[in-house]
Write a protein that holds these residues in place. Structure first.
Motif, PDB file in Angstrom:
ATOM      1  N   ALA A   3      19.363  38.386  26.818  1.00  0.00           N
ATOM      2  CA  ALA A   3      18.030  37.878  26.487  1.00  0.00           C
ATOM      3  C   ALA A   3      17.454  37.067  27.633  1.00  0.00           C
ATOM      4  O   ALA A   3      18.172  36.390  28.372  1.00  0.00           O
ATOM      5  CB  ALA A   3      18.091  37.026  25.221  1.00  0.00           C
ATOM      6  N   LYS A   4      16.140  37.133  27.754  1.00  0.00           N
ATOM      7  CA  LYS A   4      15.381  36.352  28.724  1.00  0.00           C
ATOM      8  C   LYS A   4      14.317  35.547  27.965  1.00  0.00           C
ATOM      9  O   LYS A   4      13.778  36.016  26.956  1.00  0.00           O
ATOM     10  CB  LYS A   4      14.694  37.277  29.738  1.00  0.00           C
ATOM     11  N   ILE A   5      14.036  34.350  28.478  1.00  0.00           N
ATOM     12  CA  ILE A   5      13.012  33.497  27.872  1.00  0.00           C
ATOM     13  C   ILE A   5      11.805  33.424  28.793  1.00  0.00           C
ATOM     14  O   ILE A   5      11.929  33.106  29.977  1.00  0.00           O
ATOM     15  CB  ILE A   5      13.547  32.073  27.595  1.00  0.00           C
ATOM     16  N   LEU A   6      10.648  33.735  28.239  1.00  0.00           N
ATOM     17  CA  LEU A   6       9.382  33.628  28.956  1.00  0.00           C
ATOM     18  C   LEU A   6       8.689  32.367  28.446  1.00  0.00           C
ATOM     19  O   LEU A   6       8.342  32.287  27.276  1.00  0.00           O
ATOM     20  CB  LEU A   6       8.526  34.873  28.704  1.00  0.00           C
ATOM     21  N   ALA A  56       6.664  35.538  33.592  1.00  0.00           N
ATOM     22  CA  ALA A  56       7.738  36.448  33.203  1.00  0.00           C
ATOM     23  C   ALA A  56       8.975  36.316  34.082  1.00  0.00           C
ATOM     24  O   ALA A  56       8.874  36.250  35.307  1.00  0.00           O
ATOM     25  CB  ALA A  56       7.241  37.882  33.222  1.00  0.00           C
ATOM     26  N   PRO A  57      10.149  36.289  33.481  1.00  0.00           N
ATOM     27  CA  PRO A  57      11.400  36.407  34.235  1.00  0.00           C
ATOM     28  C   PRO A  57      11.650  37.874  34.575  1.00  0.00           C
ATOM     29  O   PRO A  57      10.906  38.758  34.131  1.00  0.00           O
ATOM     30  CB  PRO A  57      12.436  35.884  33.244  1.00  0.00           C
ATOM     31  N   ALA A  58      12.682  38.135  35.326  1.00  0.00           N
ATOM     32  CA  ALA A  58      13.070  39.528  35.598  1.00  0.00           C
ATOM     33  C   ALA A  58      13.652  40.123  34.318  1.00  0.00           C
ATOM     34  O   ALA A  58      14.582  39.572  33.733  1.00  0.00           O
ATOM     35  CB  ALA A  58      14.084  39.583  36.727  1.00  0.00           C
ATOM     36  N   ILE A  59      13.104  41.234  33.889  1.00  0.00           N
ATOM     37  CA  ILE A  59      13.498  41.844  32.618  1.00  0.00           C
ATOM     38  C   ILE A  59      14.228  43.162  32.895  1.00  0.00           C
ATOM     39  O   ILE A  59      13.754  43.994  33.678  1.00  0.00           O
ATOM     40  CB  ILE A  59      12.264  42.093  31.737  1.00  0.00           C
ATOM     41  N   GLU A  60      15.382  43.325  32.236  1.00  0.00           N
ATOM     42  CA  GLU A  60      16.194  44.525  32.395  1.00  0.00           C
ATOM     43  C   GLU A  60      16.095  45.399  31.142  1.00  0.00           C
ATOM     44  O   GLU A  60      15.818  44.892  30.047  1.00  0.00           O
ATOM     45  CB  GLU A  60      17.658  44.141  32.640  1.00  0.00           C
ATOM     46  N   PRO A  61      16.321  46.714  31.295  1.00  0.00           N
ATOM     47  CA  PRO A  61      16.287  47.595  30.122  1.00  0.00           C
ATOM     48  C   PRO A  61      17.255  47.129  29.028  1.00  0.00           C
ATOM     49  O   PRO A  61      18.400  46.773  29.315  1.00  0.00           O
ATOM     50  CB  PRO A  61      16.710  48.957  30.694  1.00  0.00           C
ATOM     51  N   ALA A  77      16.412  41.457  25.190  1.00  0.00           N
ATOM     52  CA  ALA A  77      15.540  40.785  24.231  1.00  0.00           C
ATOM     53  C   ALA A  77      14.666  39.830  25.029  1.00  0.00           C
ATOM     54  O   ALA A  77      15.161  39.117  25.907  1.00  0.00           O
ATOM     55  CB  ALA A  77      16.358  40.015  23.210  1.00  0.00           C
ATOM     56  N   LEU A  78      13.375  39.852  24.756  1.00  0.00           N
ATOM     57  CA  LEU A  78      12.444  38.937  25.414  1.00  0.00           C
ATOM     58  C   LEU A  78      11.958  37.924  24.391  1.00  0.00           C
ATOM     59  O   LEU A  78      11.368  38.298  23.378  1.00  0.00           O
ATOM     60  CB  LEU A  78      11.257  39.700  25.997  1.00  0.00           C
ATOM     61  N   LEU A  79      12.213  36.652  24.655  1.00  0.00           N
ATOM     62  CA  LEU A  79      11.804  35.570  23.755  1.00  0.00           C
ATOM     63  C   LEU A  79      10.678  34.786  24.411  1.00  0.00           C
ATOM     64  O   LEU A  79      10.822  34.309  25.542  1.00  0.00           O
ATOM     65  CB  LEU A  79      12.986  34.647  23.455  1.00  0.00           C
ATOM     66  N   ILE A  80       9.561  34.643  23.711  1.00  0.00           N
ATOM     67  CA  ILE A  80       8.385  33.967  24.255  1.00  0.00           C
ATOM     68  C   ILE A  80       8.277  32.576  23.661  1.00  0.00           C
ATOM     69  O   ILE A  80       8.166  32.408  22.442  1.00  0.00           O
ATOM     70  CB  ILE A  80       7.108  34.788  23.985  1.00  0.00           C
ATOM     71  N   ASP A  81       8.314  31.580  24.546  1.00  0.00           N
ATOM     72  CA  ASP A  81       8.300  30.172  24.161  1.00  0.00           C
ATOM     73  C   ASP A  81       6.900  29.605  24.351  1.00  0.00           C
ATOM     74  O   ASP A  81       6.419  29.478  25.468  1.00  0.00           O
ATOM     75  CB  ASP A  81       9.313  29.418  25.025  1.00  0.00           C
ATOM     76  N   THR A  82       6.248  29.245  23.239  1.00  0.00           N
ATOM     77  CA  THR A  82       4.936  28.591  23.302  1.00  0.00           C
ATOM     78  C   THR A  82       4.995  27.136  22.855  1.00  0.00           C
ATOM     79  O   THR A  82       3.983  26.439  22.877  1.00  0.00           O
ATOM     80  CB  THR A  82       3.920  29.326  22.393  1.00  0.00           C
ATOM     81  N   GLY A  83       6.161  26.696  22.405  1.00  0.00           N
ATOM     82  CA  GLY A  83       6.297  25.340  21.882  1.00  0.00           C
ATOM     83  C   GLY A  83       5.743  25.146  20.484  1.00  0.00           C
ATOM     84  O   GLY A  83       5.797  24.041  19.938  1.00  0.00           O
ATOM     85  N   TRP A  84       5.227  26.224  19.879  1.00  0.00           N
ATOM     86  CA  TRP A  84       4.552  26.081  18.588  1.00  0.00           C
ATOM     87  C   TRP A  84       5.506  25.760  17.446  1.00  0.00           C
ATOM     88  O   TRP A  84       5.095  25.230  16.406  1.00  0.00           O
ATOM     89  CB  TRP A  84       3.760  27.352  18.273  1.00  0.00           C
ATOM     90  N   TYR A  85       6.779  26.048  17.623  1.00  0.00           N
ATOM     91  CA  TYR A  85       7.716  25.809  16.524  1.00  0.00           C
ATOM     92  C   TYR A  85       7.707  24.343  16.075  1.00  0.00           C
ATOM     93  O   TYR A  85       8.082  24.041  14.931  1.00  0.00           O
ATOM     94  CB  TYR A  85       9.134  26.201  16.956  1.00  0.00           C
ATOM     95  N   ARG A  86       7.264  23.445  16.934  1.00  0.00           N
ATOM     96  CA  ARG A  86       7.222  22.036  16.564  1.00  0.00           C
ATOM     97  C   ARG A  86       6.222  21.772  15.427  1.00  0.00           C
ATOM     98  O   ARG A  86       6.256  20.702  14.808  1.00  0.00           O
ATOM     99  CB  ARG A  86       6.883  21.179  17.783  1.00  0.00           C
ATOM    100  N   ASP A 115      17.000  30.215  31.361  1.00  0.00           N
ATOM    101  CA  ASP A 115      15.996  31.228  31.031  1.00  0.00           C
ATOM    102  C   ASP A 115      16.616  32.576  30.704  1.00  0.00           C
ATOM    103  O   ASP A 115      15.898  33.554  30.479  1.00  0.00           O
ATOM    104  CB  ASP A 115      14.999  31.380  32.180  1.00  0.00           C
ATOM    105  N   GLN A 116      17.945  32.620  30.674  1.00  0.00           N
ATOM    106  CA  GLN A 116      18.612  33.850  30.282  1.00  0.00           C
ATOM    107  C   GLN A 116      19.923  33.525  29.589  1.00  0.00           C
ATOM    108  O   GLN A 116      20.478  32.436  29.751  1.00  0.00           O
ATOM    109  CB  GLN A 116      18.864  34.756  31.489  1.00  0.00           C
ATOM    110  N   GLY A 117      20.384  34.470  28.790  1.00  0.00           N
ATOM    111  CA  GLY A 117      21.616  34.274  28.049  1.00  0.00           C
ATOM    112  C   GLY A 117      21.859  35.463  27.152  1.00  0.00           C
ATOM    113  O   GLY A 117      21.492  36.595  27.488  1.00  0.00           O
ATOM    114  N   ARG A 118      22.425  35.218  25.988  1.00  0.00           N
ATOM    115  CA  ARG A 118      22.693  36.292  25.025  1.00  0.00           C
ATOM    116  C   ARG A 118      22.172  35.868  23.664  1.00  0.00           C
ATOM    117  O   ARG A 118      22.399  34.740  23.218  1.00  0.00           O
ATOM    118  CB  ARG A 118      24.182  36.613  24.958  1.00  0.00           C
ATOM    119  N   LEU A 119      21.480  36.792  23.026  1.00  0.00           N
ATOM    120  CA  LEU A 119      20.915  36.557  21.692  1.00  0.00           C
ATOM    121  C   LEU A 119      21.783  37.218  20.642  1.00  0.00           C
ATOM    122  O   LEU A 119      22.155  38.389  20.771  1.00  0.00           O
ATOM    123  CB  LEU A 119      19.498  37.133  21.613  1.00  0.00           C
ATOM    124  N   TYR A 120      22.106  36.455  19.598  1.00  0.00           N
ATOM    125  CA  TYR A 120      22.778  36.976  18.406  1.00  0.00           C
ATOM    126  C   TYR A 120      21.789  36.781  17.259  1.00  0.00           C
ATOM    127  O   TYR A 120      21.546  35.646  16.816  1.00  0.00           O
ATOM    128  CB  TYR A 120      24.067  36.219  18.119  1.00  0.00           C
TER     129      TYR A 120
END
Length: 226
Positions: free
Chosen positions: A84-87, A107-112, A115-124, A200-205
């Motif tokens: 996963a990558k975080i934008l 955008a980060p570098a995205i691989e085939p 998972a792309l996660l978009i952070d807008t801070g709205w969850y607060r 900005d990258q890791g693994r999503l479960y």
């Protein structure tokens, strides 16, 4: 194992839901948690849940909007575990309209298969007035950019993706999701705590309840990072 961050919103009575949208008032049930049994009355403690497939943080598949789409139960466990990558877009104001230029610039570098996660801070704003109807939303150019990325899953921290939900053009509603799902992309929404991840990258479960014959289900989503 790296550090783990829970990006799942809590399920609780009185929480936000989609009944704020016209036509959804009697369609989506409010989440309720009732005591089914107690130690004193039955010798055990248990609860009864009433909720919809789009309660809290949930995973959606293409059958959500496509007649020939896949149900959640047709996917394997490996489909829910992804690099996963975080934008990061920063803390966006209410009613911000997100366009493709904003996404491309952050955008980060995205691989085939990512998972792309978009952070807008709205969850607060979770469970505050306007959380659903006033969240940042995407313009068509944002979806165009997303569709150009080789992702398997899109995750967002907003409960409503498309700007058309606030317009009067009923024919435009659902258009963004239809195109996203038509290419087989899974949707994870809304997540929380992305700004608590110092990478900005890791693994999503993102492991949904294994419910048969549905387009989606609530999920427990964990982000692993170094």
């Amino acid at each position: 194992m790296g550090q783990l961050t829970d990006i799942t919103g809590k399920l609780e009575p009185g929480m936000w839901d989609y009944r704020v949208f016209p036509g959804f008032e009697d369609l989506v049930p409010p989440l309720s948690i009732e005591t089914m049994g107690t130690l004193e009355t039955f010798g055990f403690y248990g609860s009864k849940f009433t909720l919809s497939s789009i309660s809290g943080t949930y995973l959606e598949t293409s059958s959500h909007v496509l007649a020939d789409g896949r149900h959640l139960s047709s996917y394997g466990i490996n489909d829910f575990v992804r690099p996963a990558k975080i934008l990061r877009l920063g803390a966006l104001a209410p009613d911000t309209l997100i366009d493709g230029t904003m996404l491309a610039a952050a955008a980060p570098a995205i691989e085939p298969g990512d998972a792309l996660l978009i952070d807008t801070g709205w969850y607060r704003q979770w469970n505050t007035p306007g959380f659903v109807e006033r969240c940042p939303k995407m313009l068509p150019s944002a979806l165009t950019w997303i569709l150009e990325q080789p992702i398997a899953l899109l995750g967002v921290d907003v409960p409503a993706i498309e700007a058309a939900w606030t317009d009067d053009d009923a024919s435009a509603k659902g258009g963004l999701l239809t195109q996203l799902f038509a290419r087989g992309t899974l949707l994870l929404a809304p997540v929380v705590n992305l700004d608590q991840i110092d990478a900005d990258q890791g693994r999503l479960y993102a492991l949904p309840l294994p419910v048969v014959g549905t387009s989606g289900a609530p999920v427990r989503a964990i982000f692993e990072w170094e």
